[in-house]
Design an enzyme around this catalytic site. Sequence first.
Site, PDB file in Angstrom:
ATOM      1  N   ARG A  84       0.724  -1.218  -0.004  1.00 47.57           N
ATOM      2  CA  ARG A  84       0.177   0.101   0.007  1.00 47.57           C
ATOM      3  C   ARG A  84       0.613   1.243  -0.056  1.00 47.57           C
ATOM      4  O   ARG A  84       0.682   2.100  -0.793  1.00 47.57           O
ATOM      5  CB  ARG A  84      -0.762   0.045   1.171  1.00 47.57           C
ATOM      6  CG  ARG A  84      -2.239  -0.745   0.874  1.00 47.57           C
ATOM      7  CD  ARG A  84      -2.350  -1.384   2.464  1.00 47.57           C
ATOM      8  NE  ARG A  84      -1.603  -2.407   2.779  1.00 47.57           N
ATOM      9  CZ  ARG A  84      -1.679  -3.577   2.730  1.00 47.57           C
ATOM     10  NH1 ARG A  84      -2.604  -4.195   2.230  1.00 47.57           N
ATOM     11  NH2 ARG A  84      -0.506  -4.613   3.114  1.00 47.57           N
ATOM     12  N   THR A  85       1.863   1.559   0.768  1.00 48.27           N
ATOM     13  CA  THR A  85       2.438   2.711   1.215  1.00 48.27           C
ATOM     14  C   THR A  85       3.412   2.958  -0.101  1.00 48.27           C
ATOM     15  O   THR A  85       3.389   4.221  -0.614  1.00 48.27           O
ATOM     16  CB  THR A  85       3.318   2.534   2.239  1.00 48.27           C
ATOM     17  OG1 THR A  85       2.555   2.149   3.579  1.00 48.27           O
ATOM     18  CG2 THR A  85       3.910   4.164   2.616  1.00 48.27           C
TER      19      THR A  85
ATOM     20  N   LYS B 157      26.309  -4.367  -1.605  1.00 49.48           N
ATOM     21  CA  LYS B 157      27.678  -4.211  -1.731  1.00 49.48           C
ATOM     22  C   LYS B 157      28.364  -3.495  -0.417  1.00 49.48           C
ATOM     23  O   LYS B 157      29.627  -3.381  -0.276  1.00 49.48           O
ATOM     24  CB  LYS B 157      28.115  -3.697  -2.789  1.00 49.48           C
ATOM     25  CG  LYS B 157      27.618  -3.894  -4.048  1.00 49.48           C
ATOM     26  CD  LYS B 157      28.166  -3.320  -5.417  1.00 49.48           C
ATOM     27  CE  LYS B 157      27.343  -3.604  -6.503  1.00 49.48           C
ATOM     28  NZ  LYS B 157      27.453  -2.779  -7.712  1.00 49.48           N
TER      29      LYS B 157
ATOM     30  N   ARG C 107      11.033   3.989   3.763  1.00 49.95           N
ATOM     31  CA  ARG C 107      10.873   2.752   4.647  1.00 49.95           C
ATOM     32  C   ARG C 107      11.838   2.098   5.245  1.00 49.95           C
ATOM     33  O   ARG C 107      12.853   1.652   4.492  1.00 49.95           O
ATOM     34  CB  ARG C 107       9.835   2.088   4.258  1.00 49.95           C
ATOM     35  CG  ARG C 107       9.489   0.733   5.319  1.00 49.95           C
ATOM     36  CD  ARG C 107       8.309   0.145   4.767  1.00 49.95           C
ATOM     37  NE  ARG C 107       6.985   0.796   5.162  1.00 49.95           N
ATOM     38  CZ  ARG C 107       5.795   0.329   4.992  1.00 49.95           C
ATOM     39  NH1 ARG C 107       5.774  -1.061   4.787  1.00 49.95           N
ATOM     40  NH2 ARG C 107       4.838   0.951   5.337  1.00 49.95           N
TER      41      ARG C 107
ATOM     42  N   HIS D 116       4.646   5.963  11.785  1.00 49.77           N
ATOM     43  CA  HIS D 116       4.428   5.770  10.352  1.00 49.77           C
ATOM     44  C   HIS D 116       3.390   6.823  10.096  1.00 49.77           C
ATOM     45  O   HIS D 116       1.826   6.896  10.009  1.00 49.77           O
ATOM     46  CB  HIS D 116       3.526   4.372  10.279  1.00 49.77           C
ATOM     47  CG  HIS D 116       3.160   3.693   8.740  1.00 49.77           C
ATOM     48  ND1 HIS D 116       3.335   4.669   7.820  1.00 49.77           N
ATOM     49  CD2 HIS D 116       2.688   2.689   8.455  1.00 49.77           C
ATOM     50  CE1 HIS D 116       3.159   4.042   6.505  1.00 49.77           C
ATOM     51  NE2 HIS D 116       2.805   2.617   6.821  1.00 49.77           N
TER      52      HIS D 116
HETATM   53  N1   CP Z   1      -0.180  -0.077   5.952  1.00 45.71           N
HETATM   54  C1   CP Z   1       1.050  -0.365   5.481  1.00 45.71           C
HETATM   55  O1   CP Z   1       1.873   0.190   5.723  1.00 45.71           O
HETATM   56  O2   CP Z   1       0.984  -1.131   4.561  1.00 45.71           O
HETATM   57  P1   CP Z   1       2.173  -1.849   3.518  1.00 45.71           P
HETATM   58  O3   CP Z   1       3.191  -2.305   4.393  1.00 45.71           O
HETATM   59  O4   CP Z   1       1.783  -2.611   2.572  1.00 45.71           O
HETATM   60  O5   CP Z   1       2.813  -0.427   3.119  1.00 45.71           O
END
Ligand code: CP
Length: 314
Positions: free
Chosen positions: A57-58, A85, A107, A135
């Site tokens: 999603r993100t 590497k 992320r 998040h």
């Molecule tokens: N909600 C969320 O962070 O989903 P993903 O891990 O798929 O990005």
Amino acid sequence: MWKHRHLLGISELSRDEILLLLSSAERWFAVTREQARDARPLLGRTVVNLFFESSTRTRTSFEVAGKRLGADVVNVSPQTSSVTKGETLLDTVKNLEALRADAIVLRHSASGAPAHVAAQTHTSIVNAGDGAHEHPTQALLDAFTIRAAKKRLEGLVVAICGDILHSRVARSNALLLGALGVEVRLTGPRTLMPREAAALGPTVRVMGRLEEALEGADVVMMLRIQNERLAGAMLSSTREYARTFGLSAAMLARARADAIVMHPGPINRGVEIDPRIADGERSVILDQVEAGVAVRMAVLEHVVRAGDAARASA
Ligand code: CP
């Protein structure tokens, strides 16, 4: 009014800044729904997605958001980059900065990784989830979804249920919803509840049983057990967890009759939520996904503009 070149966490935002992002997201949501996609404030700009953990999603919604704003979006996969590497995260970011990236969406499994690199780059850093820390765009899209469904936030009761210990979603939501006057109830097994949970805000309450947390709730937000952070090892069994903390029809009956059901995804069907509820009429899980694009458009637009302003005044 918006001054942040980076978005690192909800903890750094004021109530007014949260509300500004939500109202900008509402504008982008309407633009997208109306297919009126002429406004392209990031035309010619570059957004890089740099994801060191898996995401559906993100990552995808940041890519869609960047493209709808007119930006070129580049996805860098650590598995096929020079990280394999031995190149460090900071060196990777410095190289993307040298390529004139306007924003890097990061992320990482390490809490604080986005803040660490943000202090050493001129490129805007957007936290797309760092360890168990924050998040922020998930919390923003959750608030957006709740406000769309309930027409308000202040005074609502939101129950967040599951693996709170490892959940950056729970943490960002507790901070954001608390700032907007929502009562936040956190519940989950004792082994998956951080000791400092109640300190996340004056409206946050910790409850030991799911039944108690759901009583009269307006919103039920279920979380997944984060097995990749060894959360499964902190439970007696998945079956026992599903029985005591899984959302069944009987459990949901304790919430308000008009309560909505949320989940940030990915869902473990039959563990934290009965599939019939996940797919049922009270579920807004896919609304959350749609809201994610508008929220991320708002965030990218604001941080890139703030980066421009910072460079102009340097
Ligand atoms: N909600 C969320 O962070 O989903 P993903 O891990 O798929 O990005």
